[in-house]
Design an enzyme around this catalytic site. Structure first.
Site, PDB file in Angstrom:
ATOM      1  N   THR A  36       1.136  -1.021   0.476  1.00  0.00           N
ATOM      2  CA  THR A  36       0.140   0.157  -0.207  1.00  0.00           C
ATOM      3  C   THR A  36       0.765   1.186   0.418  1.00  0.00           C
ATOM      4  O   THR A  36       2.483   1.336   0.793  1.00  0.00           O
ATOM      5  CB  THR A  36      -1.195   0.078   1.439  1.00  0.00           C
ATOM      6  OG1 THR A  36      -0.046   0.143   2.680  1.00  0.00           O
ATOM      7  CG2 THR A  36      -1.858  -1.162   1.244  1.00  0.00           C
ATOM      8  N   HIS A  37       0.119   1.914  -0.946  1.00  0.00           N
ATOM      9  CA  HIS A  37       1.240   3.595  -0.760  1.00  0.00           C
ATOM     10  C   HIS A  37       2.800   3.220  -1.563  1.00  0.00           C
ATOM     11  O   HIS A  37       3.385   4.016  -1.237  1.00  0.00           O
ATOM     12  CB  HIS A  37       1.331   4.112   0.726  1.00  0.00           C
ATOM     13  CG  HIS A  37       0.549   4.384   2.008  1.00  0.00           C
ATOM     14  ND1 HIS A  37      -0.311   5.618   1.035  1.00  0.00           N
ATOM     15  CD2 HIS A  37      -0.001   3.308   1.760  1.00  0.00           C
ATOM     16  CE1 HIS A  37      -1.180   5.062   2.277  1.00  0.00           C
ATOM     17  NE2 HIS A  37      -0.647   3.877   3.047  1.00  0.00           N
TER      18      HIS A  37
ATOM     19  N   SER B 125      18.107  -0.245 -26.177  1.00  0.00           N
ATOM     20  CA  SER B 125      18.091   1.151 -26.118  1.00  0.00           C
ATOM     21  C   SER B 125      19.369   1.113 -27.810  1.00  0.00           C
ATOM     22  O   SER B 125      20.402   0.036 -27.420  1.00  0.00           O
ATOM     23  CB  SER B 125      18.898   1.161 -25.358  1.00  0.00           C
ATOM     24  OG  SER B 125      19.650   2.552 -25.586  1.00  0.00           O
TER      25      SER B 125
ATOM     26  N   LYS C 156      20.325  -2.315 -22.111  1.00  0.00           N
ATOM     27  CA  LYS C 156      19.201  -2.039 -21.729  1.00  0.00           C
ATOM     28  C   LYS C 156      17.965  -3.281 -22.557  1.00  0.00           C
ATOM     29  O   LYS C 156      18.479  -3.351 -23.230  1.00  0.00           O
ATOM     30  CB  LYS C 156      18.835  -0.434 -22.346  1.00  0.00           C
ATOM     31  CG  LYS C 156      19.170   0.613 -21.263  1.00  0.00           C
ATOM     32  CD  LYS C 156      18.760   0.455 -19.884  1.00  0.00           C
ATOM     33  CE  LYS C 156      17.851   0.823 -19.645  1.00  0.00           C
ATOM     34  NZ  LYS C 156      16.869   2.019 -20.188  1.00  0.00           N
TER      35      LYS C 156
ATOM     36  N   ASN D 114      14.334  -2.915 -22.819  1.00  0.00           N
ATOM     37  CA  ASN D 114      13.170  -1.858 -21.942  1.00  0.00           C
ATOM     38  C   ASN D 114      11.288  -2.392 -22.842  1.00  0.00           C
ATOM     39  O   ASN D 114      11.349  -3.813 -22.927  1.00  0.00           O
ATOM     40  CB  ASN D 114      13.242  -0.833 -23.050  1.00  0.00           C
ATOM     41  CG  ASN D 114      14.621   0.096 -22.591  1.00  0.00           C
ATOM     42  OD1 ASN D 114      14.535   0.115 -21.531  1.00  0.00           O
ATOM     43  ND2 ASN D 114      14.848   0.918 -23.465  1.00  0.00           N
TER      44      ASN D 114
ATOM     45  N   GLU E  57       4.604   0.009 -21.480  1.00  0.00           N
ATOM     46  CA  GLU E  57       4.917   1.286 -21.934  1.00  0.00           C
ATOM     47  C   GLU E  57       3.773   2.302 -22.813  1.00  0.00           C
ATOM     48  O   GLU E  57       2.965   2.692 -22.478  1.00  0.00           O
ATOM     49  CB  GLU E  57       6.313   1.938 -21.890  1.00  0.00           C
ATOM     50  CG  GLU E  57       7.157   1.278 -20.433  1.00  0.00           C
ATOM     51  CD  GLU E  57       9.063   1.716 -21.106  1.00  0.00           C
ATOM     52  OE1 GLU E  57       9.136   2.626 -20.509  1.00  0.00           O
ATOM     53  OE2 GLU E  57       9.179   1.353 -21.476  1.00  0.00           O
TER      54      GLU E  57
ATOM     55  N   TYR F 117     -31.180  13.870 -36.701  1.00  0.00           N
ATOM     56  CA  TYR F 117     -29.011  13.784 -37.271  1.00  0.00           C
ATOM     57  C   TYR F 117     -28.504  15.002 -37.048  1.00  0.00           C
ATOM     58  O   TYR F 117     -29.248  16.531 -37.888  1.00  0.00           O
ATOM     59  CB  TYR F 117     -29.369  13.004 -38.938  1.00  0.00           C
ATOM     60  CG  TYR F 117     -28.453  12.927 -39.209  1.00  0.00           C
ATOM     61  CD1 TYR F 117     -27.124  11.789 -38.757  1.00  0.00           C
ATOM     62  CD2 TYR F 117     -27.572  13.554 -40.110  1.00  0.00           C
ATOM     63  CE1 TYR F 117     -25.914  11.714 -39.035  1.00  0.00           C
ATOM     64  CE2 TYR F 117     -26.068  13.801 -40.506  1.00  0.00           C
ATOM     65  CZ  TYR F 117     -25.312  12.191 -40.082  1.00  0.00           C
ATOM     66  OH  TYR F 117     -24.426  12.641 -40.800  1.00  0.00           O
TER      67      TYR F 117
ATOM     68  N   GLN G 194     -20.800  12.604 -38.037  1.00  0.00           N
ATOM     69  CA  GLN G 194     -19.851  11.839 -39.044  1.00  0.00           C
ATOM     70  C   GLN G 194     -18.837  11.701 -38.130  1.00  0.00           C
ATOM     71  O   GLN G 194     -17.781  10.721 -38.348  1.00  0.00           O
ATOM     72  CB  GLN G 194     -20.120  12.777 -40.555  1.00  0.00           C
ATOM     73  CG  GLN G 194     -18.949  11.941 -41.164  1.00  0.00           C
ATOM     74  CD  GLN G 194     -19.624  12.769 -42.620  1.00  0.00           C
ATOM     75  OE1 GLN G 194     -19.948  12.599 -43.491  1.00  0.00           O
ATOM     76  NE2 GLN G 194     -18.145  13.432 -43.468  1.00  0.00           N
TER      77      GLN G 194
ATOM     78  N   LYS H 286     -17.139   8.170 -36.109  1.00  0.00           N
ATOM     79  CA  LYS H 286     -16.230   7.385 -36.673  1.00  0.00           C
ATOM     80  C   LYS H 286     -15.025   7.256 -35.998  1.00  0.00           C
ATOM     81  O   LYS H 286     -15.269   6.247 -35.577  1.00  0.00           O
ATOM     82  CB  LYS H 286     -16.877   6.906 -37.761  1.00  0.00           C
ATOM     83  CG  LYS H 286     -18.295   6.668 -37.953  1.00  0.00           C
ATOM     84  CD  LYS H 286     -18.669   6.854 -39.554  1.00  0.00           C
ATOM     85  CE  LYS H 286     -19.747   7.108 -39.866  1.00  0.00           C
ATOM     86  NZ  LYS H 286     -20.358   7.954 -39.329  1.00  0.00           N
TER      87      LYS H 286
HETATM   88  N1  ARG Z   1     -21.596   9.922 -44.182  1.00  0.00           N
HETATM   89  C1  ARG Z   1     -22.422  10.924 -42.864  1.00  0.00           C
HETATM   90  C2  ARG Z   1     -22.507  10.353 -42.408  1.00  0.00           C
HETATM   91  O1  ARG Z   1     -20.720   9.527 -41.509  1.00  0.00           O
HETATM   92  C3  ARG Z   1     -24.016   9.216 -43.620  1.00  0.00           C
HETATM   93  C4  ARG Z   1     -24.675   9.784 -43.513  1.00  0.00           C
HETATM   94  C5  ARG Z   1     -24.958  11.516 -44.052  1.00  0.00           C
HETATM   95  N2  ARG Z   1     -26.825  11.882 -43.815  1.00  0.00           N
HETATM   96  C6  ARG Z   1     -27.244  13.251 -43.895  1.00  0.00           C
HETATM   97  N3  ARG Z   1     -27.958  13.514 -44.424  1.00  0.00           N
HETATM   98  N4  ARG Z   1     -25.889  13.775 -44.917  1.00  0.00           N
HETATM   99  O2  ARG Z   1     -22.773  10.262 -40.253  1.00  0.00           O
END
Ligand code: ARG
Length: 477
Positions: A170-171, A292, A298, A300, A305, A332, A337, A340
């Site tokens: 601990t610590h 290294s 070394k 590593n 890490e 929407y 977009q 992603k």
């Molecule tokens: N490429 C767009 C996205 O990833 C798809 C949906 C586009 N829809 C629109 N009304 N422009 O969200």
């Protein structure tokens, strides 16, 4: 629209304008086309996009919106496109913005006018929400497999080290002896909760937005339950506005991913400490390490890490998605977009890190003697001596005081409590008798005494490992 009516810095009119150009009087600015495109990164879910389209077309034929011949042409066309993509023969076009329009455009090029019917009763808004969910569902399943492999690796290493004694901290100061197996089971428990979180998140990922269309639903007599069944979704979304808009399922995933990385980072930190020349508790085989370029000696611990470092980017991915979502009105918005890349980055990072850990853990070599030596230093059995006195009738707070004084003597004499003579110990309490060395001051006595569920005794660790195997079976059933 003709080419001559377009400003010079624009994409040609037969490009995106073919998808939505009806109301536009000039083509998209070339920079804007590139700036607003997502195909550079969303092509990664081409498989899910095609599967979604095939299910959609199949449903449209079932309800009579498409003929069976049209459905078959679409399915065949899409299957060919999938092969083209997989063979590397597909030309991804930035001017076609995203994966959805690239594939649809190619479909029409291949099968003609029927290709233009695929988007009936659908919008890219419900299409993309469906694709991400399908994609994430598959990724979660892969990540769960990696977690399972890592968990089994930990149980295997723990089973070999039920009796290996090390200092518990601990610590980061020596606290009490623990078994190495017990320590590894602590890591295992963290990962079990990670598994549960991912499985729980998967339930909410696995709902189908398709049918929500742009935002309000569609005028066609669609059969959403049928499409959902074809795609393996557990249920359809209940509200079209919500379904095209919210990305909370991806945020949930990133939160679960962030917790996995936080756990891996903590394990990494311990491995980094343990492999140092100061600890030398564990050896990581050379294949997981690098050297290294200047210091010949070394070796590593790069993998731990790097994983400790990578945890930061996944935390960032979580914050990106939360921030992306927080200001959006229904339904929407193009903001989405941007969901992603943080999602993909979290997926890739967590996958890579789990893969590295799953490979590395079974290969770790503990230095059992060195761990034991370390546990013998630092007065790790001081609490045991206090407990010994309590069993002889001393109140715990008084026992704490007595042992504190004995420790002070040990510090001055540079001796562990077990190295003091009986006479020296008896200066502090005449209740201390010769049995103290066996009953309280050995490492074995200390760990064996913690003999209850969740305790560090070898007997308990063995039982915990047995239970863990059963729990894994249930978890991944
Ligand atoms: N490429 C767009 C996205 O990833 C798809 C949906 C586009 N829809 C629109 N009304 N422009 O969200």
């Amino acid at each position: 629209m003709t080419t001559s009516s377009n400003p010079p810095n624009s994409v040609t009119p037969d490009q995106t304008s073919g998808m939505w150009g009806g109301r536009f009087s000039e083509a998209t600015d070339a920079f804007v086309a590139e700036f607003t495109a997502s195909v550079q990164f969303d092509q990664r879910f081409y498989k899910q996009d095609i599967a979604g389209s095939i299910a959609h077309a199949t449903m449209l034929a079932k309800v009579g919106v498409l003929t069976e011949a049209e459905r078959d042409d679409i399915i065949e066309g899409l299957s060919t496109i999938r092969s083209e993509i997989e063979a590397g023969n597909f030309e991804w076009r930035i001017d076609l913005e995203d994966v959805h329009m690239n594939i649809e455009s190619r479909l029409t090029q291949r099968i003609g006018i029927t290709g233009k019917k695929l988007h009936t009763g659908r919008s890219r808004n419900d299409q993309v929400a469906t694709d991400i969910r399908l994609y994430l569902r598959d990724e979660i399943d892969d990540i769960l497999k990696l977690l399972e492999r890592l968990q089994k690796g930990l149980l295997g290493l723990a089973a070999k080290n039920v009796n290996t004694i090390m200092p518990g901290f601990t610590h980061l100061q020596t606290a009490q002896p623990v078994t190495f197996g017990h320590h590894l089971l602590a890591w295992f428990e963290m990962l079990v909760r990670d598994t549960e979180r991912l499985q729980d998140c998967r339930k909410r990922v696995n709902r189908m937005p398709l049918g929500s269309a742009a935002l309000a639903g569609t005028t066609y007599p669609i059969d959403r339950a049928y499409t959902a069944e074809l795609l393996g979704f557990e249920a359809v979304s209940e509200n079209s506005l919500d379904a095209v808009s919210d990305r909370d399922f991806a945020i949930e995933f990133n939160a679960a991913a962030a917790l996995i990385m936080m756990h891996l980072s903590r394990m990494s930190e311990e491995l980094i400490l343990w492999t140092s020349a100061q600890f030398k508790f564990v050896n990581i085989p050379d294949r997981f390490c690098t050297g290294s370029s200047i210091m010949p000696q070394k070796k590593n611990p790069d993998v731990p890490e790097l994983i400790r470092g990578k945890s930061g980017r996944v935390f960032g991915d979580l914050i990106s998605l939360l921030t992306l979502m927080k200001g959006q009105p229904l339904a929407y918005n193009k903001d989405n977009q941007e969901d992603k890349e943080p999602l993909f980055d979290a997926i890739d990072t967590v996958r890579g890190s789990l893969m590295a850990f799953a490979d590395m853990i079974p290969a770790l070599v503990p230095n059992i003697e060195i761990m034991r030596e370390a546990a013998l230093r630092g007065f790790s059995t001081a609490t045991d001596l206090a407990d010994y006195l309590v069993k002889k009738g001393v109140a715990f707070r008084d026992a704490h005081e007595i042992v504190g004084k004995a420790v002070a003597l040990g510090v001055a004499a540079e001796k562990d409590l077990s190295e003091l003579t009986l006479e020296q110990l008896q200066q502090f309490s005449d209740l201390i008798t010769a049995d103290v060395f066996d009953k309280a001051l050995t490492l074995e006595a200390s760990v064996n005494a913690r003999d209850h569920i969740g305790g560090t005794s070898p007997k308990q660790v063995e039982a915990a490992i047995a239970r863990a195997h059963t729990r894994l079976e249930q978890l991944y059933a």
